[in-house]
Scaffold this motif. Structure first.
Motif, PDB file in Angstrom:
ATOM      1  N   GLU A  99       8.923  12.563   7.471  1.00  0.00           N
ATOM      2  CA  GLU A  99       8.296  11.959   8.658  1.00  0.00           C
ATOM      3  C   GLU A  99       6.779  12.140   8.642  1.00  0.00           C
ATOM      4  O   GLU A  99       6.029  11.197   8.926  1.00  0.00           O
ATOM      5  N   ALA A 113      -3.801  13.306   5.660  1.00  0.00           N
ATOM      6  CA  ALA A 113      -3.543  13.016   7.077  1.00  0.00           C
ATOM      7  C   ALA A 113      -4.853  12.702   7.784  1.00  0.00           C
ATOM      8  O   ALA A 113      -5.897  13.305   7.493  1.00  0.00           O
ATOM      9  N   THR A 162       3.885   9.200   8.306  1.00  0.00           N
ATOM     10  CA  THR A 162       2.739   9.065   9.204  1.00  0.00           C
ATOM     11  C   THR A 162       1.453   8.949   8.395  1.00  0.00           C
ATOM     12  O   THR A 162       0.591   8.110   8.693  1.00  0.00           O
ATOM     13  N   THR A 207       1.449   5.361   6.881  1.00  0.00           N
ATOM     14  CA  THR A 207       1.142   4.276   7.828  1.00  0.00           C
ATOM     15  C   THR A 207      -0.304   4.355   8.324  1.00  0.00           C
ATOM     16  O   THR A 207      -0.953   3.315   8.485  1.00  0.00           O
ATOM     17  N   ASP A 208      -0.803   5.575   8.525  1.00  0.00           N
ATOM     18  CA  ASP A 208      -2.212   5.714   8.897  1.00  0.00           C
ATOM     19  C   ASP A 208      -3.112   5.234   7.763  1.00  0.00           C
ATOM     20  O   ASP A 208      -4.127   4.566   7.995  1.00  0.00           O
TER      21      ASP A 208
END
Length: 177
Positions: free
Chosen positions: A13, A101, A17, A20-21
């Motif tokens: 997960e 991230a 993230t 997709t970011d």
């Protein structure tokens, strides 16, 4: 403390993230890299299953990710406008799907990740680490060059949803890590 380790199903997960970011950021910059269904959840799950997915964590939070392979990459067999640092037939590691991230950008995670991949490559007896990125992905080009990777030439991706797309190939000898 930053830790480089193999990714697990529990990381998927957080990794999605990051993907997709990353896709949104690249799209906002007008870069078509990662805009054709790559990477995706099934690929990240396969990376975990095959033992080639890696994450960088800090305080249990997934801060960066990549896949590392040690197989001959068909897309890397021919370079235009240059040459690899190591000869054909050399064992090399390849970094795929590298991303940080959003909240962790600008904090040196790429350099840490690249260094850890270099250690992994050295332990596996590889001569170098290779990576590629989109010609317009200046941020990744700068991260690779800051970490001592050398721009070696242009390659054409073979297979997958980005088949035929051009990428800039980078390489760093394991002895330079």
């Amino acid at each position: 403390m930053r830790v480089f380790r193999k990714s697990t199903p529990e990381d998927i997960e957080a990794m999605m993230t990051i993907v997709t970011d990353g896709q949104a950021l690249l799209k906002s910059r007008g870069i078509d890299q990662w805009q054709k269904g790559y990477p995706n959840r099934d690929l990240l799950i396969a990376d975990v299953r095959e033992g080639i997915g890696y994450v960088v964590t800090e305080e249990e939070r997934v801060a960066a990710m990549c896949a590392v392979t040690f197989t001959d990459e068909e897309s890397y067999r021919k370079l235009d406008e240059g040459a690899w640092l190591t000869p054909d037939g050399s064992l090399y590691a390849t970094i795929h799907r590298g991303a940080v991230a959003r909240a962790c950008q600008g904090k040196g995670y790429p350099s840490f990740l690249f260094s850890e991949v270099g250690k992994l490559a050295k332990a596996r007896g590889a001569e170098s680490v290779r990576a590629d990125t989109h010609p317009q992905n200046i941020a990744m080009q700068k991260a690779l060059e800051k970490a001592g990777f050398v721009r070696c030439g242009v390659l054409t991706l073979i297979g997958g949803s980005e088949d035929g797309d051009l990428r800039i190939g980078y390489e760093k000898r394991v002895s330079a890590f």
